[in-house]
Design a protein around this motif. Structure first.
Motif, PDB file in Angstrom:
ATOM      1  N   ILE A   1      42.052  40.000  51.900  1.00 26.75           N
ATOM      2  CA  ILE A   1      41.981  41.351  51.338  1.00 26.75           C
ATOM      3  C   ILE A   1      41.492  42.355  52.371  1.00 26.75           C
ATOM      4  N   LEU A   2      40.487  41.962  53.155  1.00 26.10           N
ATOM      5  CA  LEU A   2      39.882  42.865  54.133  1.00 26.10           C
ATOM      6  C   LEU A   2      40.768  43.119  55.355  1.00 26.10           C
ATOM      7  N   LYS A   3      41.854  42.353  55.488  1.00 28.15           N
ATOM      8  CA  LYS A   3      42.794  42.598  56.578  1.00 28.15           C
ATOM      9  C   LYS A   3      43.542  43.917  56.387  1.00 28.15           C
ATOM     10  N   HIS A   4      43.599  44.388  55.157  1.00 29.49           N
ATOM     11  CA  HIS A   4      44.263  45.668  54.885  1.00 29.49           C
ATOM     12  C   HIS A   4      43.343  46.818  55.316  1.00 29.49           C
ATOM     13  N   HIS A   5      43.842  47.692  56.145  1.00 26.40           N
ATOM     14  CA  HIS A   5      42.994  48.732  56.730  1.00 26.40           C
ATOM     15  C   HIS A   5      42.475  49.731  55.689  1.00 26.40           C
ATOM     16  N   GLN A   6      43.187  49.819  54.515  1.00 29.35           N
ATOM     17  CA  GLN A   6      42.715  50.754  53.479  1.00 29.35           C
ATOM     18  C   GLN A   6      41.472  50.230  52.741  1.00 29.35           C
ATOM     19  N   VAL A   7      41.247  48.925  52.825  1.00 30.32           N
ATOM     20  CA  VAL A   7      40.114  48.327  52.101  1.00 30.32           C
ATOM     21  C   VAL A   7      38.872  48.382  52.972  1.00 30.32           C
ATOM     22  N   GLY A   8      37.850  49.090  52.510  1.00 30.04           N
ATOM     23  CA  GLY A   8      36.623  49.191  53.276  1.00 30.04           C
ATOM     24  C   GLY A   8      35.632  48.091  52.940  1.00 30.04           C
ATOM     25  N   LYS A   9      35.538  47.745  51.649  1.00 24.35           N
ATOM     26  CA  LYS A   9      34.543  46.774  51.207  1.00 24.35           C
ATOM     27  C   LYS A   9      34.973  46.168  49.872  1.00 24.35           C
ATOM     28  N   ILE A  10      34.626  44.885  49.685  1.00 27.05           N
ATOM     29  CA  ILE A  10      34.844  44.233  48.392  1.00 27.05           C
ATOM     30  C   ILE A  10      33.531  44.304  47.627  1.00 27.05           C
ATOM     31  N   LEU A  11      33.522  45.070  46.547  1.00 28.48           N
ATOM     32  CA  LEU A  11      32.297  45.257  45.776  1.00 28.48           C
ATOM     33  C   LEU A  11      32.084  44.134  44.764  1.00 28.48           C
ATOM     34  N   ASP A  12      33.176  43.572  44.257  1.00 28.96           N
ATOM     35  CA  ASP A  12      33.057  42.509  43.259  1.00 28.96           C
ATOM     36  C   ASP A  12      34.357  41.710  43.242  1.00 28.96           C
ATOM     37  N   LEU A  13      34.243  40.389  43.124  1.00 25.89           N
ATOM     38  CA  LEU A  13      35.431  39.540  43.095  1.00 25.89           C
ATOM     39  C   LEU A  13      35.177  38.318  42.220  1.00 25.89           C
ATOM     40  N   HIS A  14      36.047  38.104  41.263  1.00 31.08           N
ATOM     41  CA  HIS A  14      35.970  36.920  40.395  1.00 31.08           C
ATOM     42  C   HIS A  14      37.330  36.240  40.360  1.00 31.08           C
ATOM     43  N   ILE A  15      37.356  34.931  40.566  1.00 30.02           N
ATOM     44  CA  ILE A  15      38.592  34.160  40.482  1.00 30.02           C
ATOM     45  C   ILE A  15      38.328  32.962  39.570  1.00 30.02           C
ATOM     46  N   VAL A  16      39.116  32.846  38.513  1.00 23.51           N
ATOM     47  CA  VAL A  16      38.930  31.742  37.569  1.00 23.51           C
ATOM     48  C   VAL A  16      40.269  31.061  37.296  1.00 23.51           C
ATOM     49  N   GLU A  17      40.178  29.847  36.759  1.00 25.66           N
ATOM     50  CA  GLU A  17      41.359  29.082  36.374  1.00 25.66           C
ATOM     51  C   GLU A  17      41.325  28.921  34.854  1.00 25.66           C
ATOM     52  N   ILE A  18      42.273  29.554  34.160  1.00 24.20           N
ATOM     53  CA  ILE A  18      42.310  29.481  32.704  1.00 24.20           C
ATOM     54  C   ILE A  18      42.699  28.081  32.253  1.00 24.20           C
ATOM     55  N   THR A  19      43.736  27.560  32.861  1.00 27.06           N
ATOM     56  CA  THR A  19      44.158  26.182  32.674  1.00 27.06           C
ATOM     57  C   THR A  19      44.800  25.746  33.984  1.00 27.06           C
ATOM     58  N   ASN A  20      45.349  24.570  34.016  1.00 22.69           N
ATOM     59  CA  ASN A  20      45.837  24.031  35.278  1.00 22.69           C
ATOM     60  C   ASN A  20      46.853  24.956  35.960  1.00 22.69           C
ATOM     61  N   LYS A  21      46.494  25.429  37.174  1.00 22.42           N
ATOM     62  CA  LYS A  21      47.347  26.282  38.009  1.00 22.42           C
ATOM     63  C   LYS A  21      47.599  27.677  37.422  1.00 22.42           C
ATOM     64  N   MET A  22      46.785  28.094  36.462  1.00 26.73           N
ATOM     65  CA  MET A  22      46.902  29.451  35.923  1.00 26.73           C
ATOM     66  C   MET A  22      45.682  30.228  36.390  1.00 26.73           C
ATOM     67  N   PHE A  23      45.811  30.892  37.562  1.00 21.75           N
ATOM     68  CA  PHE A  23      44.687  31.545  38.225  1.00 21.75           C
ATOM     69  C   PHE A  23      44.654  33.043  37.893  1.00 21.75           C
ATOM     70  N   VAL A  24      43.448  33.549  37.688  1.00 21.18           N
ATOM     71  CA  VAL A  24      43.237  34.958  37.358  1.00 21.18           C
ATOM     72  C   VAL A  24      42.187  35.535  38.302  1.00 21.18           C
ATOM     73  N   ALA A  25      42.449  36.725  38.840  1.00 22.20           N
ATOM     74  CA  ALA A  25      41.496  37.381  39.738  1.00 22.20           C
ATOM     75  C   ALA A  25      41.220  38.806  39.263  1.00 22.20           C
ATOM     76  N   THR A  26      39.950  39.174  39.266  1.00 25.50           N
ATOM     77  CA  THR A  26      39.560  40.565  39.016  1.00 25.50           C
ATOM     78  C   THR A  26      38.711  41.009  40.199  1.00 25.50           C
ATOM     79  N   LEU A  27      38.998  42.183  40.738  1.00 24.12           N
ATOM     80  CA  LEU A  27      38.258  42.630  41.910  1.00 24.12           C
ATOM     81  C   LEU A  27      38.022  44.136  41.890  1.00 24.12           C
ATOM     82  N   HIS A  28      36.879  44.513  42.425  1.00 21.81           N
ATOM     83  CA  HIS A  28      36.492  45.911  42.572  1.00 21.81           C
ATOM     84  C   HIS A  28      36.377  46.168  44.069  1.00 21.81           C
ATOM     85  N   ILE A  29      37.232  47.030  44.583  1.00 21.43           N
ATOM     86  CA  ILE A  29      37.260  47.253  46.026  1.00 21.43           C
ATOM     87  C   ILE A  29      37.039  48.727  46.355  1.00 21.43           C
TER      88      ILE A  29
END
Length: 313
Positions: free
Chosen positions: A244-272
């Motif tokens: 994510i930080l490789k993108h020059h528009q992103v200055g900082k990751i304020l919050d990041l959550h990654i969870v797996e609802i079930t097998n191989k069903m990944f969900v991410a929420t992020l505040h950048i």
């Protein structure tokens, strides 16, 4: 409405014609052929499990009983896969925003605990019979194990030829069948050795080996289900942050959550924190990040909250 506000999961393009619904991921799970194959395999495996259980008691074969427990885990796996498809298709509840996918994890957790207790019981019985051996009806043991082998071989062939093995649930059920196929083969070999040599310790040793293998598999399943229920990230968080930080528009990751609802069903929420001038720029950034998260980490459901970097005058 801007695309980044739709909050819909992404799916990777493939050669199959899939349909897609919000929060259902039913592009492969609900195929009629998969349901039909699972239903046939479930009925056959359940009936064979009952037969093996009765004759493992009658023949005094711990190896056959151990293989019966393995088949019991197959029944759970097949039933889980079948019920998951039905639940996804039929059950709707707005309060359950990710549907009934977590049923898979809850049943897997209970299934793993049950298998661990069963395996421990067989190990205890095996150790006891090493000190107090009993006669074994090797002929019955062999005949029942051969029947079990044929049932597992038929089910595995049915899945291999007709089911969608790209579906993680179906693939898991197929691997169960293959492992039980191997277990039946081990019991057959053991029964033949006992029949010709009358060395009953062979049955006990095979039961120990199969139980330890079953215990190892169950512990791995238990650990995986606990990690998902505790919402442990299924991917390396540091690697995601670096991407994510490789993108020059992103200055900082304020919050990041990654969870797996079930097998191989990944969900991410992020505040950048981002350096952008308008919503159009953020939409482009959102699309780029979403595609990269899907491609590199299989994260198909992404929600991003931006905060614009305040520049000092």
């Amino acid at each position: 409405m801007q695309k980044y506000l739709l909050h819909k999961p992404l799916i990777e393009k493939c050669h199959h014609n899939h349909s897609h619904k919000h929060h259902t991921y039913d592009h492969s799970d609900a195929r009629n052929m998969d349901k039909k194959i699972l239903k046939i395999s479930l009925i056959m495996t359940f009936l064979m499990m009952l037969v093996q259980f009765v004759y493992s008691i009658l023949s005094n074969s711990l190896a056959l009983l151990s293989d019966t427990l393995h088949m019991f885990s197959d029944v759970f796996a097949l039933g889980l896969s079948f019920f998951a498809i039905i639940a996804i298709e039929k059950f709707e509840d707005k309060q359950k925003t990710f549907g009934y996918f977590r049923l898979e994890i809850l049943v897997a957790f209970i299934n793993a605990l049950t298998i661990i207790l069963s395996a421990i019981f067989i190990i205890y019985e095996s150790i006891e019979k090493l000190f107090y051996p009993v006669d074994i009806d090797a002929k019955t043991m062999i005949m029942v194990a051969i029947l079990g082998f044929l049932v597992n071989a038929f089910n595995a062939f049915l899945m291999f030829k007709g089911a969608n093995l790209d579906n993680v649930n179906i693939k898991s059920a197929f691997l169960h069948m293959m492992s039980d196929l191997l277990g039946s083969l081990v019991v057959i070999v053991g029964g033949i050795v006992v029949y010709y040599t009358q060395i009953v310790y062979i049955d006990t040793i095979l039961a120990l080996i199969l139980s330890l293998l079953l215990l190892r598999w169950a512990i791995k399943l238990l650990r995986k289900s606990i990690n998902i229920l505790l919402e442990t990230s299924p991917v390396d968080v540091k690697s995601v942050e670096e991407m994510i930080l490789k993108h020059h528009q992103v200055g900082k990751i304020l919050d990041l959550h990654i969870v797996e609802i079930t097998n191989k069903m990944f969900v991410a929420t992020l505040h950048i924190e981002v350096d952008i001038q308008n919503l159009s720029e953020f939409e482009i950034l959102y699309q780029d990040l979403s595609n990269e998260l899907l491609k590199n980490f299989n994260i198909g459901h992404i929600t991003m909250q931006p905060s614009v970097i305040k520049k000092e005058n």
